[in-house]
Design an enzyme around this catalytic site. Structure first.
Site, short mmCIF file in Angstrom:
data_model
loop_
_atom_site.label_atom_id
_atom_site.label_comp_id
_atom_site.label_asym_id
_atom_site.label_seq_id
_atom_site.Cartn_x
_atom_site.Cartn_y
_atom_site.Cartn_z
N GLY A 264 0.83 -1.20 0.00
CA GLY A 264 0.00 0.00 0.00
C GLY A 264 0.86 1.24 0.00
N GLY A 266 0.91 5.69 1.13
CA GLY A 266 0.33 6.84 1.81
C GLY A 266 0.95 8.12 1.30
N GLY A 269 4.98 7.76 1.81
CA GLY A 269 5.77 6.75 1.11
C GLY A 269 4.97 5.50 0.81
CB VAL A 271 4.20 -0.06 3.17
CG1 VAL A 271 4.69 -1.19 4.08
CG2 VAL A 271 4.08 1.24 3.95
CE LYS A 285 5.27 4.80 6.01
NZ LYS A 285 4.75 5.90 6.88
CG ASP A 378 -4.62 12.38 8.39
OD1 ASP A 378 -5.85 12.59 8.40
OD2 ASP A 378 -4.01 12.00 7.38
#
Length: 472
Positions: A264, A266, A269, A271, A285, A378
């Protein structure tokens, strides 16, 4: 093209003529690392697969029958050199091979892992387009090669083209109507094109010659002056309890298979899954180069010293040649958002309450950390990683759509307060945890009573007032 005969909607994604089809500009390429063709025909392949994705989203079948596919074989009116026959796409019809018989549903059911990685790695391109694009084409290649291996047909170049096209159509079918995503996706796909073998050989020779010259120059330079040891920053030595990985260790861990496995991405960065020499599985990551260095520093400083059963553990980091990596504990069951959206399984009400309580417990730990308050700022469902507990913990019977009304209202009330515009209206984390503890204890009592009631009256379908539920 006779649109009245062809069953594909070729007006939704219209064909645009290109100069690649004129004169001597017909460069030979492997379209999407699958079809030996030309850039001229790549334009046509894009249009056909976009139309097939639109058709598949409504009918499940990835390819048309041979009869219907042949009805779409006619040159485009604005570029006579492009057609199914002229570009070598005749085999892209249902029943021409094992791959052409795939449907959207059978792809998900037969290859769930490959479908998941294609979906997750090709769902967002965004500012870090190059990194996300490479992850996307790698996922498509991996899915194609896995299908070919499953069919024991890895050496069949024709089948490779059909399988690769099927995966592309399946990916595009999930984003029908999203013009921004479609544009990004098809702009990304050329990254998978295979180069001409002669060109690759010439390039390899040039690289080899250049490498030898560079080594000679470096040897002479080192003989005159010893190079100083690279120091990436003083902060690294202040991060206690962390192992500092080398770049080669990171690369070795991520390249445990033929392709990197992306878990995945974000804002900071992407992962990847990694396996250390000890056999331990980790999450690695890779921090985007576009991010400021303080993103890396703040994350390491915040996680290097903390340990908590509800927080993912940071094992180590790597800072080398302006590349930054963080090595985390691997959690096998994905994040909360993925588990909530799963169609084949449902998180029970008990587990949902427990997850909320555990999250609040972890946040309270961070907010009251002895060395200073650590604020996430967040937190969202995808940040809640699942798998720190044994897999058996997630194998309870499926939820029957029931939840306790009183508990649900209590959670909803505290959730509304937590997102109040003014900080004055938001409850402190201690109050949140206190409320969730009450819900958790109440849930345990109710579930115990329900189990005892079910055991005592197995044939009864009535519900006690104390077990009032509402369907979701």
């Amino acid at each position: 093209m006779c649109f009245a005969v062809c069953s594909l909607n070729l007006t939704a994604y219209p064909f645009h003529p290109t100069g690649d089809c004129i004169g001597h500009h017909r460069d030979k390429i492997n379209d999407w690392d699958s079809f030996p063709s030309s850039r001229c025909c790549l334009n046509g392949l894009n249009v056909f697969t976009e139309a097939l994705a639109l058709h598949a989203s409504d009918n499940d079948a990835i390819f048309l029958s041979e009869e219907k596919w042949n009805q779409c074989d006619g040159p485009f009116s604005n570029q006579k050199t492009v057609s199914i026959t002229k570009c070598g796409f005749k085999g892209l019809h249902y029943g021409s091979s094992e791959c052409s018989s795939l449907s959207l549903s059978s792809f998900k059911q037969s290859y769930p892992k490959q479908h998941y990685f294609v979906h997750s790695n090709c769902s967002l391109f965004g500012p870090a387009f190059e990194d996300n694009c490479l992850a996307c084409v790698d996922a498509i290649r991996d899915a194609r090669e896995h299908i070919l291996t499953d069919l024991k047909m890895r050496d069949n170049s024709t089948l490779r083209g059909i399988c690769g096209t099927a995966v592309v159509i399946a990916a595009a079918a999930e984003h029908v109507g999203d013009l921004q995503w479609t544009g990004d996706f098809y702009r990304c796909l050329p990254a998978s094109e295979a180069e001409d073998p002669v060109a690759k050989a010439l390039l390899a020779v040039l690289v080899a010659v250049f490498s030898v010259l560079l080594v000679i120059i470096l040897i002479k330079y080192v003989a005159r002056k010893r190079l100083p040891k690279l120091v990436e920053g003083k902060e690294i030595y202040a991060w206690s309890g962390l192992y500092r990985f080398s770049k080669s260790e990171i690369e070795s861990a991520m390249n445990f298979s033929s392709r990197k496995v992306s878990l995945g991405a974000g804002s900071a960065g992407r992962v990847y899954k990694g396996i250390l020499p000890s056999g331990q599985v980790v999450g690695i990551k890779h921090i985007y180069k576009t991010n400021a260095s303080d993103t890396f520093t703040s994350e390491v400083e915040g996680l290097s010293r903390i340990r908590h059963p509800n927080l993912v553990c940071l094992f180590g980091c790597c800072v080398e040649n302006k590349e930054q990596y963080l090595v985390y504990e691997y959690c096998s069951n994905g994040n909360l958002a993925q588990n909530l959206l799963k169609r084949d399984s449902i998180l029970s009400w008990v587990k949902r309450v427990k997850i909320l309580r555990d999250c609040a417990n972890a946040l309270r730990f961070l907010h009251s950390y002895p060395d200073g308050c650590i604020v996430h700022r967040d937190i969202k469902a995808k940040d809640v990683i699942m798998g720190k507990r044994p897999l058996s913990d997630f194998e309870d019977p499926r939820l029957n759509g029931d939840l306790n009304v009183e508990d649900f209202e209590s959670i909803l009330h505290i959730a509304v307060l937590c997102v109040a515009k003014s900080s004055k209206g938001r409850p402190p984390i201690d109050v949140v945890l206190q409320e969730l503890d009450k819900v958790w204890m109440n849930t345990e009592v109710i579930m115990k009573a329900r189990n005892e009631h079910s055991s005592a009256t197995p044939q009864s379908k009535s519900k006690s007032k104390s077990l009032e539920v509402m369907e979701v």
